[in-house]
Design a protein around this motif. Structure first.
Motif, mmCIF file in Angstrom:
data_model
loop_
_atom_site.group_PDB
_atom_site.id
_atom_site.type_symbol
_atom_site.label_atom_id
_atom_site.label_comp_id
_atom_site.label_asym_id
_atom_site.label_seq_id
_atom_site.Cartn_x
_atom_site.Cartn_y
_atom_site.Cartn_z
ATOM 1 N N TRP A 116 30.541 -16.004 37.562
ATOM 2 C CA TRP A 116 29.863 -17.281 37.302
ATOM 3 C C TRP A 116 30.796 -18.483 37.459
ATOM 4 O O TRP A 116 30.343 -19.581 37.745
ATOM 5 C CB TRP A 116 29.163 -17.291 35.936
ATOM 6 N N VAL A 117 32.095 -18.276 37.301
ATOM 7 C CA VAL A 117 33.007 -19.429 37.454
ATOM 8 C C VAL A 117 33.023 -19.934 38.894
ATOM 9 O O VAL A 117 33.427 -21.067 39.146
ATOM 10 C CB VAL A 117 34.451 -19.095 37.006
ATOM 11 N N TRP A 118 32.592 -19.104 39.840
ATOM 12 C CA TRP A 118 32.558 -19.497 41.257
ATOM 13 C C TRP A 118 31.175 -19.932 41.712
ATOM 14 O O TRP A 118 30.981 -20.288 42.867
ATOM 15 C CB TRP A 118 33.016 -18.318 42.142
ATOM 16 N N GLU A 119 30.195 -19.840 40.820
ATOM 17 C CA GLU A 119 28.837 -20.257 41.172
ATOM 18 C C GLU A 119 28.682 -21.753 40.924
ATOM 19 O O GLU A 119 29.442 -22.336 40.160
ATOM 20 C CB GLU A 119 27.822 -19.488 40.312
ATOM 21 N N PRO A 120 27.675 -22.397 41.551
ATOM 22 C CA PRO A 120 27.442 -23.827 41.282
ATOM 23 C C PRO A 120 27.316 -24.061 39.774
ATOM 24 O O PRO A 120 26.634 -23.308 39.084
ATOM 25 C CB PRO A 120 26.110 -24.101 41.988
ATOM 26 N N GLY A 121 28.003 -25.076 39.257
ATOM 27 C CA GLY A 121 28.009 -25.326 37.825
ATOM 28 C C GLY A 121 29.050 -24.518 37.080
ATOM 29 O O GLY A 121 29.200 -24.670 35.868
ATOM 30 N N GLY A 122 29.797 -23.668 37.780
ATOM 31 C CA GLY A 122 30.815 -22.841 37.131
ATOM 32 C C GLY A 122 32.173 -23.518 37.039
ATOM 33 O O GLY A 122 33.099 -22.959 36.470
ATOM 34 N N PHE A 123 32.322 -24.686 37.646
ATOM 35 C CA PHE A 123 33.499 -25.547 37.522
ATOM 36 C C PHE A 123 34.708 -25.078 38.336
ATOM 37 O O PHE A 123 35.550 -25.875 38.689
ATOM 38 C CB PHE A 123 33.936 -25.726 36.057
ATOM 39 N N GLY A 124 34.842 -23.782 38.610
ATOM 40 C CA GLY A 124 36.050 -23.330 39.308
ATOM 41 C C GLY A 124 37.284 -23.713 38.518
ATOM 42 O O GLY A 124 37.305 -23.635 37.276
ATOM 43 N N VAL A 125 38.337 -24.136 39.225
ATOM 44 C CA VAL A 125 39.600 -24.481 38.570
ATOM 45 C C VAL A 125 39.437 -25.671 37.626
ATOM 46 O O VAL A 125 40.322 -25.940 36.801
ATOM 47 C CB VAL A 125 40.707 -24.739 39.618
ATOM 48 N N CYS A 126 38.329 -26.370 37.724
ATOM 49 C CA CYS A 126 38.085 -27.460 36.773
ATOM 50 C C CYS A 126 37.712 -26.935 35.391
ATOM 51 O O CYS A 126 37.709 -27.706 34.433
ATOM 52 C CB CYS A 126 37.004 -28.386 37.316
ATOM 53 N N ASP A 127 37.429 -25.651 35.265
ATOM 54 C CA ASP A 127 37.199 -25.090 33.926
ATOM 55 C C ASP A 127 38.483 -25.154 33.089
ATOM 56 O O ASP A 127 38.478 -25.734 31.996
ATOM 57 C CB ASP A 127 36.646 -23.664 34.019
ATOM 58 N N PRO A 128 39.627 -24.642 33.554
ATOM 59 C CA PRO A 128 40.862 -24.949 32.812
ATOM 60 C C PRO A 128 41.268 -26.424 32.957
ATOM 61 O O PRO A 128 41.784 -27.018 32.009
ATOM 62 C CB PRO A 128 41.911 -24.027 33.435
ATOM 63 N N GLY A 129 41.011 -27.005 34.115
ATOM 64 C CA GLY A 129 41.432 -28.394 34.344
ATOM 65 C C GLY A 129 40.838 -29.365 33.333
ATOM 66 O O GLY A 129 41.462 -30.357 32.961
#
Lengths: 312, 312
Positions: free
Chosen positions: A158-171
């Motif tokens: 889910w971190v790679w799905e739309p709305g999952g933020f990617g590296v912006c989740d830790p960022g």
């Protein structure tokens, strides 16, 4: 005073690593139940598949802590507020600004306590950096935030799905420190987002900020999610009087001109629950929207590039 | 009453097509000067290269209308507010949500009037659609917004640069009608943005919305910027009682079940200046952030695809 009964909604990694142990050790809170679509319980307490079932079965539980991924949080928070609950939310709060503004307004209308947690803000070294900057102002800030997605979100597609933020989740943890310690508002000037060609969220983000301040401080941030050598969660700050602050380990170590002046362990989640207890006593909400706004602005304004595919 | 002296900042296509003729014909406003980095004047009135020069030379001008591209608007609005001016802004207001929230707060602190214009909202057919929907509710809304970038932004490369919005520049007009006529808040559920491979803003956007309403209305929008057959600026709305509303020509024609019930010409910008006069009388600001929030949410949450290169 009797402990306050609280239910945890969403029993994934962050709930198991942090929320449940902190509640178990808390003087203020007492876990009453969990809500888990997969049926994950804790200490033999009641488990419900949906929040609606919890609200119907245990109306005496007045508090919920929502630990699901952000995509479903707007609906869950609205439902909890409508059921008369006070609500605490994991970060990031929602996947859109419209949703965040909506639940803030809804909580205010219903006179409920809404608390948006930003765990990285709960560090004494962050507070001390903020005090030094308030006295000395800043000439430059460089944020370096690099970690391994394979270590921190193993297999979590889910971190790679739309709305999952990617590296912006830790960022967004970095941004929650950044907007807390800066003595003036900051804005995204430009950003470059690199996406794995086969994924929908970025793996690397480089951002420049502007401030509108006459002395034009240099402000930038770099996030990367493929750092396998260990975590780099560092702010390098040059103050107006020329001191160099280094806020390291995600806000747990503060160096001034190379010397460690403060170093401590992780009390972030204990601090969050202390803060929630204070907010409940005061019947006040606390939702700092600035970190999510900045992150959203990066997607709105940023240049996009495709990089190599990502596979676990 | 004497006419109010106003200066226009940014004398590009929209100022020349709309603002200057409307001010010339206005009973409320009188053009005092222009600010143009390229030195473009109007009717022989003073021209300044920067707003600061205007404010120094003609302190009696209390109002500015900012018609530049959005990227520089945050700085210009802050400067105008700090100079004690009341401010009207073209759409879209800014290129980030942080900037918009900042100037709204700044205007409130300084007790200045800030007016964010959304020209498409100033149509009698839009008002009538809003009234019908308020009575009958909605089952579905489909927005089709297609035009030719070559016709409407000839050679304007900034629309393809980061912060230039791409097809969301006209698309935000649709959103300004959408958020005005809907009887409940709407949120982005999913979006697909197609970018020309050689450009940084989208040429095509398809969006689905959610509402949290129990009857789950179907809400979607499609924007395209390569439509060469003429403009399609249409809302197709099925009401709760089964009537079909068609809001066409960008909000200037309303059909109910195929029959035209209202059709009128373009009074949008005259309506905007009438509204600004009313706000100045009342000393009230009017900034509807919902259209920009929705647009920002699309970029935050959307799936990205690359399409063919775009060349003028």
């Amino acid at each position: 005073m009797a402990k306050r009964k609280i239910a945890v909604i969403g029993v994934g990694k962050i709930a198991q690593d942090q929320h449940l142990p902190v509640i178990d050790a808390s003087d203020d809170f007492e876990l009453a139940a969990t809500v888990s679509s997969r049926g994950v319980g804790h200490n033999g307490l009641p488990v419900f598949r949906t929040a609606a079932e919890l609200y119907a079965a245990m109306p005496e539980v007045g508090l919920v802590s929502i630990c699901t991924p952000p995509g479903v949080r707007h609906t869950l928070v609205r439902e909890a507020l409508d059921a008369g609950k006070d609500v605490m939310m994991e970060k990031p709060p929602t996947t859109t600004i419209s949703e965040l503004d909506d639940i803030v307004a809804h909580a205010a209308r219903l006179d409920r306590v809404l608390f948006q947690t930003w765990h990285s803000q709960y560090n004494a070294a962050v507070d001390q950096a903020q005090r030094i900057i308030a006295e000395q102002n800043v000439k430059s800030v460089r944020i370096d935030w690099r970690e391994s997605v394979r270590k921190w979100h193993p297999g979590q597609d889910w971190v790679w799905e739309p709305g999952g933020f990617g590296v912006c989740d830790p960022g967004i943890n970095a941004f929650s420190i950044f907007t807390k310690i800066m003595p003036f508002p900051v804005f995204v000037e430009s950003a470059k987002l690199t996406f794995p060609a086969n994924r929908q969220t970025p793996v690397d983000v480089e951002t420049r900020f502007k401030s509108g301040q006459p002395h034009q401080p240099e402000l930038s941030a770099g996030f990367n999610w493929l750092e396998e050598s260990g975590e780099v969660w560092t702010f390098t700050i040059v103050t107006g009087t020329g001191d160099e602050l280094k806020l390291e380990r995600g806000g747990r170590t503060l160096r001034v001109n190379g010397e460690i002046v403060l170093e401590h362990g992780d009390r972030e989640y204990a601090g969050i629950y202390d803060r929630f207890a204070d907010l409940l006593d005061a019947r006040e909400s606390d939702v700092d929207a600035a970190p999510l706004r900045l992150m959203s602005d990066i997607f709105f304004l940023g240049v996009r590039e495709n990089g190599p595919d990502f596979e676990w």
